[in-house]
Design a protein around this motif. Structure first.
Motif, PDB file in Angstrom:
ATOM      1  N   LYS A 173     -11.356   3.607   8.957  1.00 38.29           N
ATOM      2  CA  LYS A 173     -10.263   4.102   9.802  1.00 38.29           C
ATOM      3  C   LYS A 173      -8.924   3.900   9.102  1.00 38.29           C
ATOM      4  CE  LYS A 173      -9.470   4.054  14.759  1.00 38.29           C
ATOM      5  NZ  LYS A 173      -9.676   3.279  15.993  1.00 38.29           N
ATOM      6  N   TYR A 174      -8.764   2.721   8.476  1.00 38.42           N
ATOM      7  CA  TYR A 174      -7.533   2.418   7.744  1.00 38.42           C
ATOM      8  C   TYR A 174      -7.345   3.409   6.593  1.00 38.42           C
ATOM      9  CZ  TYR A 174      -4.179  -0.433   5.053  1.00 38.42           C
ATOM     10  OH  TYR A 174      -3.080  -0.883   4.359  1.00 38.42           O
TER      11      TYR A 174
ATOM     12  N   LEU B  52       4.604   4.972   7.386  1.00 42.18           N
ATOM     13  CA  LEU B  52       3.611   4.991   6.313  1.00 42.18           C
ATOM     14  C   LEU B  52       2.422   5.827   6.771  1.00 42.18           C
ATOM     15  CD1 LEU B  52       2.518   4.031   3.571  1.00 42.18           C
ATOM     16  CD2 LEU B  52       1.760   1.936   4.669  1.00 42.18           C
ATOM     17  N   THR B  53       2.277   6.973   6.165  1.00 41.24           N
ATOM     18  CA  THR B  53       1.212   7.950   6.482  1.00 41.24           C
ATOM     19  C   THR B  53       0.922   7.940   7.994  1.00 41.24           C
ATOM     20  OG1 THR B  53      -0.530   6.354   5.900  1.00 41.24           O
ATOM     21  CG2 THR B  53       0.266   7.798   4.156  1.00 41.24           C
ATOM     22  N   SER B  54      -0.369   7.823   8.373  1.00 40.06           N
ATOM     23  CA  SER B  54      -0.674   7.793   9.810  1.00 40.06           C
ATOM     24  C   SER B  54      -0.805   6.371  10.314  1.00 40.06           C
ATOM     25  CB  SER B  54      -1.970   8.546  10.081  1.00 40.06           C
ATOM     26  OG  SER B  54      -1.873   9.851   9.604  1.00 40.06           O
ATOM     27  N   LEU B  55      -0.492   5.392   9.461  1.00 35.68           N
ATOM     28  CA  LEU B  55      -0.639   3.988   9.859  1.00 35.68           C
ATOM     29  C   LEU B  55       0.553   3.512  10.673  1.00 35.68           C
ATOM     30  CD1 LEU B  55      -1.933   2.274   6.596  1.00 35.68           C
ATOM     31  CD2 LEU B  55      -3.108   2.251   8.786  1.00 35.68           C
TER      32      LEU B  55
ATOM     33  N   LYS C  86      -6.271   6.755   7.923  1.00 29.51           N
ATOM     34  CA  LYS C  86      -4.868   6.736   8.342  1.00 29.51           C
ATOM     35  C   LYS C  86      -3.933   6.696   7.140  1.00 29.51           C
ATOM     36  CE  LYS C  86      -5.174   4.449  12.847  1.00 29.51           C
ATOM     37  NZ  LYS C  86      -4.759   3.202  13.527  1.00 29.51           N
ATOM     38  N   LEU C  87      -4.388   6.003   6.094  1.00 30.89           N
ATOM     39  CA  LEU C  87      -3.572   5.913   4.889  1.00 30.89           C
ATOM     40  C   LEU C  87      -3.597   7.246   4.137  1.00 30.89           C
ATOM     41  CD1 LEU C  87      -1.964   3.642   3.456  1.00 30.89           C
ATOM     42  CD2 LEU C  87      -4.010   3.100   2.155  1.00 30.89           C
ATOM     43  N   GLY C  88      -4.626   8.031   4.433  1.00 33.21           N
ATOM     44  CA  GLY C  88      -4.719   9.352   3.813  1.00 33.21           C
ATOM     45  C   GLY C  88      -5.417   9.330   2.458  1.00 33.21           C
TER      46      GLY C  88
ATOM     47  N   HIS D 160       0.815  -1.213   0.000  1.00 28.45           N
ATOM     48  CA  HIS D 160       0.000   0.000   0.000  1.00 28.45           C
ATOM     49  C   HIS D 160       0.848   1.263   0.000  1.00 28.45           C
ATOM     50  CE1 HIS D 160      -4.106  -2.006   0.899  1.00 28.45           C
ATOM     51  NE2 HIS D 160      -3.627  -2.245  -0.294  1.00 28.45           N
TER      52      HIS D 160
END
Lengths: 218, 140
Positions: A127-128, B54-57, A131-133, A92
């Motif tokens: 949510k994922y 990785l981003t906010s993850l 967070k991934l944007g 990802h």
């Protein structure tokens, strides 16, 4: 000598043409079948290519997604789960580049199927995604019946996946990105864990978009 | 003559200091190189080639103040992972889990920590294996 140079020039020109010709069309992958049909009273043999059948899943916004939602789109499909500790983050990370490049393109989408729908509810997927944007409708995270996802993945996208409590995360799966055209035919497989293959996919998506647009123009 | 003697002593001192340094230096280099390999196998998929996360993850490994402040907890985090916790890294909250690495020996943890705490803009020196062993006895 002058003649030789001329010949060389011609040869090079042809070579350049050929090269360009090969570049501008992606192969059609998957199983294929020869079908005989009658056109204008004449028997013709036609090739029928494997296509991705219809499906029904829910995306991160809770909307129902079928093949109709992808009508007129080129798309890339992959399989993941949000708690995956092995290859998913890198897949990802690479897919984000694809997203950034094509998020404003109207006829392109990314669909990521979760192979762990029990854990990855719509809320978890949203949510994922946050967070991934990722925003909007160019990248959908899809959730549905586990059997449906596995059948679609294994039989139609031809990507291996299985549950295995012995591996970290509990699932074994391959990191393929599968490129599908507007006619639902498979046009490319790319290892989503490798930056250079994903770069190639980005190029191929451009090629495929150009191809489809010329087909429409004709 | 006197000058020569002083010169000799200074030369001797310089050579011995250099030798000492290169001993510690060699240790550091060995830890760092070994750690780079472990990082590639165990950490890089999530934390990235440049520790960017990785981003906010997934949090980055570039918060040098965090690494310094928590330096006695790092070994436990590497070995046991993190379960559903919020960490504040570079003043941003990261919520989630990190898998455990129970197959890593203390020496390997020392190496990977040496690599991480001396890469991505961090410069904290060698993480010694006896330090790691000590830290591991007091994991939460």
């Amino acid at each position: 000598m002058k003649n030789l140079a001329g010949a060389l020039f011609l040869l090079l020109t042809f070579a350049a043409c050929n090269f360009k010709g090969e570049q501008s069309k992606l192969p059609i992958l998957g199983r294929r079948q020869a079908v005989t049909k009658t056109v204008n009273g004449k028997e013709v043999v036609d090739t029928v290519y494997q296509t991705i059948p219809d499906f029904k899943f829910v995306n991160q916004y809770g909307d129902t997604i079928t093949q109709n939602s992808l009508k007129g789109d080129i798309y890339v499909a992959d399989f993941f789960f949000t708690t995956c500790p092995s290859i998913c983050p890198i897949m990802h990370r690479n897919m984000l580049k694809v997203y950034e490049d094509f998020k404003n393109v109207p006829d392109f989408k990314i669909i990521s199927h979760t192979i762990d729908p029990k854990h990855d509810s719509v809320t978890v997927l949203k949510k994922y995604a946050d967070k991934l944007g990722i925003k909007g409708d160019s990248w959908w995270l899809l959730q549905g019946k586990k059997e449906d996802t596995y059948e679609l993945g294994q039989k139609h996208y031809l990507v291996a996946m299985s549950q295995d409590d012995g591996t970290p995360g509990g699932y074994v799966h391959q990191g393929w990105f599968v490129l599908v055209d507007k006619q639902h035919r498979i046009r490319g497989y790319y290892d989503g864990t490798k930056e250079e293959e994903v770069a190639k996919m980005i190029n191929d998506i451009k090629t495929l978009r150009a191809e489809v647009n010329t087909e429409i123009a004709q | 003559m006197k000058l020569r003697l002083i010169g000799g002593i200074i030369l001797f001192l310089i050579v011995s200091i250099a030798a000492c340094q290169s001993d510690a230096d060699q240790d550091y280099k060995r830890y760092f190189t070994g750690g780079a390999n472990i990082y590639k196998q165990k950490c890089q998929n999530c934390h990235g080639n440049n520790g960017e996360g990785l981003t906010s993850l997934i949090p980055p490994l570039t918060d040098t103040a965090y690494l310094k402040k928590n330096k006695n907890h790092l070994a436990c985090i590497v070995r046991n992972g993190i379960t559903e916790q919020v960490l504040t890294i570079n003043s941003k909250a990261y919520e989630g889990s990190m898998p455990a690495n129970t197959d890593l020996a203390p020496i390997e943890i020392a190496k990977v920590l040496t690599f991480v705490t001396n890469s991505f803009g961090n410069k904290h020196g060698t993480v010694a294996v006896d330090m790691v062993e000590k830290d591991l006895t007091s994991c939460p």
